[in-house]
Design an enzyme around this catalytic site. Sequence first.
Site, PDB file in Angstrom:
ATOM      1  CB  SER B 192      19.634  52.005  10.846  1.00 14.84           C
ATOM      2  OG  SER B 192      18.739  51.207  10.208  1.00 14.84           O
ATOM      3  CG  PHE B 239      13.922  48.937  22.040  1.00 19.26           C
ATOM      4  CD1 PHE B 239      15.210  49.137  22.521  1.00 19.26           C
ATOM      5  CD2 PHE B 239      12.720  49.413  22.567  1.00 19.26           C
ATOM      6  CE1 PHE B 239      15.188  49.898  23.525  1.00 19.26           C
ATOM      7  CE2 PHE B 239      13.005  50.027  23.991  1.00 19.26           C
ATOM      8  CZ  PHE B 239      14.330  50.269  24.440  1.00 19.26           C
ATOM      9  CG  ASP B 290      21.637  45.980  16.342  1.00 19.38           C
ATOM     10  OD1 ASP B 290      20.629  45.257  16.365  1.00 19.38           O
ATOM     11  OD2 ASP B 290      22.404  46.878  15.837  1.00 19.38           O
ATOM     12  N   GLY B 321      19.701  52.763  18.958  1.00 20.15           N
ATOM     13  CA  GLY B 321      19.521  54.145  18.952  1.00 20.15           C
ATOM     14  C   GLY B 321      20.228  54.768  20.046  1.00 20.15           C
TER      15      GLY B 321
END
Lengths: 630, 346
Positions: B192, B239, B290, B321
């Site tokens: 990240s 998410f 993502d 994650g």
Amino acid sequence: MEPMKLQRERQGNLRGGRGWYGAAAEMESEKKKAAMAEDSDVDELLAALGYKVRSSNMADIAQKLEQAEMAMGSSVVANDDALFFQLAADTVHYNPSDISTWVDNILSELNGPPPPPVSSPPPNAPAPLDPQKRHPEALPSDAAQSSITTVELPLPTRRPAQVYDLEPLPAVNVARARGRFAYSSDPQMDVVDPSPRDSKRIKFCSSPPSSSSSTTDAATSTASNLPAVVVDTQEAGICLVHALLACAEAVEQGNLQAADALVKQITVLAASQGGAMRKVAAYFAEALARRIYRPPPLGGVVGCPSFDSVAFDDMLHAHFYESCPYLKFAHFTANQAILEAFAGFRRVHVVDFGMRQGLQWPALLQALALRPGGPPSFRLTGIGPPQPDNSDALQEVGWKLAQFAETIRVDFRYRGFVASSLADLEPSMLLGKNSDDCGGAEKEEPEVVAVNSVLELHRLLARPGALEKVLGTIRAVRPRILTVVEQEANHNGGTFHERFTEALRYYSTMFDSMEGGGKSGGERDQVMSELYLGRQICNVVACEGAERRERHEAVEQWRERLTGAGFESVPIGSNAFKQASMLLALFAGGDGYRVEEKDGSLTLGWHTRPLIAASAWRVAAAAADSRFAR
Amino acid sequence: MAGSNEINANESKMAVPLNTWVLISNFKLAYNMLRRPDGTFDRHLAEFLDRKVSANATPVNGVVSFDVLIDRSHNLLARIYRPAPATAAGSVPLLTDLYQPPSTDPFPVIIFFHGGSFAHSSSNSAIYDSLCRRFVSLCDAVVISVNYRRAPEYKYPCAYDDGWAALNWASAVPWLHNGKESKPRVFLAGDSSGGNIAHHVAVRAAESGIEIAGNILLNSMFGGNHRTESEKRLDGKYFVTIQDRDWYWKAYLPEGADRDHPACNPFGPNGVKLEGLPFTKSLVIVAGLDLVQDWQLAYAEGLKKAGHFVKVVYREQATIGFYLLPNTNHFYEVMDEIKEFIQANL
């Protein structure tokens, strides 16, 4: 974990006595079996990341997370940002490791009674109590609104220090005339008659340190962590540490010649160091020397507190309180838990296991005075050790607090007890003649009790059975809350070398924090604080058996002991955490101090090393007792 | 609106194991409460909720860790992980043993920058402690996890400055030197925001002549003003939302900057040219679920065009994650890729 437990049991046998420790170990394994059956359902992967989630509960938790998200999502989408964040700001969180209850708490906040309008008082203002919300598992968030520094905190330029200092007390002309004070009973100075075996304990240094079977080893689940913050990576510093550890090993092996040579080497190396490392090395070297030579005990020998040194101890303790935030944090956090436990009660009673100079209580009295609806009637029982010169320090503290209470209009009663050991206390003494126990509470307001122990419980581990006795006494008093503060370290387990290594790391970090942290108090405070810590070092390193009273254990170990004795954790919430963090930033200046939450307890440490832990407990299933239902 | 949230939840639930879903959703719920609309951050609550672990000089699965203060003036800490020194098994390593090279053979030194979108987590966060220990076991590495200063309290370029300080510190530590060479074999790694930091520190290294053996970027954080196709397609589905990405960039980038600032968009209109610089080799790992993936793939393209080696590992079904829990093929296969990359460039 298992291999270490077996090793210690074997050591216990070798020392010639299973006694208390043996019986406890059997009970331990039974409880462990029960716990393990439950534990086998815990998701291992999440446990490794600090979360306690039962696999059987996973789907349910997932659903709750979804619900919480939807509830939040809809308020954000409906442009109710401000409302949502007001709600979020007001929510007090507990025990984040337990995801299930954490989300439950959020859901009840989001779905609960309509939120207050945005223009409501700031989040810290006390909210009206809602008795229906009080449920046994968690402290209700509304009760948690009242806080110690409600008045001070929004104004960062105001120095909130007055809630901690005794200075603002009106100039106390301590008159010995008892009639002067506005409380209903004469302050009592009860001296607890020591039982026959106790009278021997008064002479602390009458026998050489021995590794007798009467000592208590650390609770079986030792924190096998040896956390370290290493600040000095220079060559000389490493050599010094190496020499200290080598010396400890030599002592353990009985190689006193080598140990002696190393002590001399350490002294030379230490002299070339600066700052914290030099001081720490000096104290550890001295302690090692004492262990090697075992000088005949004298009154006032460092590390072996005698009768004469009680007042001296208290004085050092007060300087330590002034010079760094550990004790202030401890008092603050314990007071917060006590305040919440006292919410809604009109008669409250605090039992302080280590009264000393009563530094913890002005802040609590002040917070109670500011309670909506007015302060409760407050009773304080202070326990202290016998004074050799029969001075009544315990009494004086009571007078001062009474004076203070009078100025802030809190109805205050005080009772002091002198006891050589907390194990000499009986429940009847603590409940006293003004108690409302044994039923019959209908006519009188029920009195709610908080028991407070700051750096006292670990001493009991020096004598087998003492801790059990004290925990039994506490249970019998039926406190609504038991607050426990202890050094966050294991200085009571394993071999001498392991204990030495752990203590070296702990006190190095402690001394370093006092060197680097924003300094409060003066230079004298720092010097005295170092001596205060130095005496602990000496006791941990040079003493054994009943004399070794600095038997610190980490909060996980205390958790095992307390849950084994019928207590359950009362988690300390995010509100206390926030306030402690904010106060630290104001006070301590230096960025190195850190508050952390772990399994409901709060720790304060230097950088990543926790050094002191505060936790709160109650008797398990006490909430079912109708006496406390409101 | 509630209906579409439900669909999103079902999609993401099908993409990951249930315990992973719980873990990441737990973070998501918490993080939503920490980001205030006015751009401020509830730091105290963040620290309360973050699960932390102590360093541990006692070997656990053959790995020990300890914390060091790299820079006293900024309180810059790093946690060092290394293989347990070869002392008697079960005994506590002496401090002096910890400061010996772990091996006479070449060993990698991984300077790791934890994720958290520049605002969350620390080097002592449990999720990152676990990951760093994994890296040690993977390739007998010494891992240095840098506790860089975070947004919004510390904006650009603080995180990069701290990364740079850590690199310089590591370069001067004697026991990190490999064999006959007087310098360590350094890999920069991060997930990240940590991936973003690794890139920018690598640029400074290239400009200053410090040799980096390789960069490892895991789901790294890049962006730009333009909304890419993956952002639009995956917004809110797994998410992450565009809205939260925007918040974190606003928190990190300087006041008044937009997402074409070079920190965020290194190959965008304001980017620095990397042609001709001795920039290191990169392993860029991209998760197919993502929403930032288009930016990560554009980043890899940018490196290629500037003449630098890059290997892209694209995991089509992976979410953010995935590397936090060892419960999917994504986890194990990506770890193998990392190991291979490190060994090839040691």
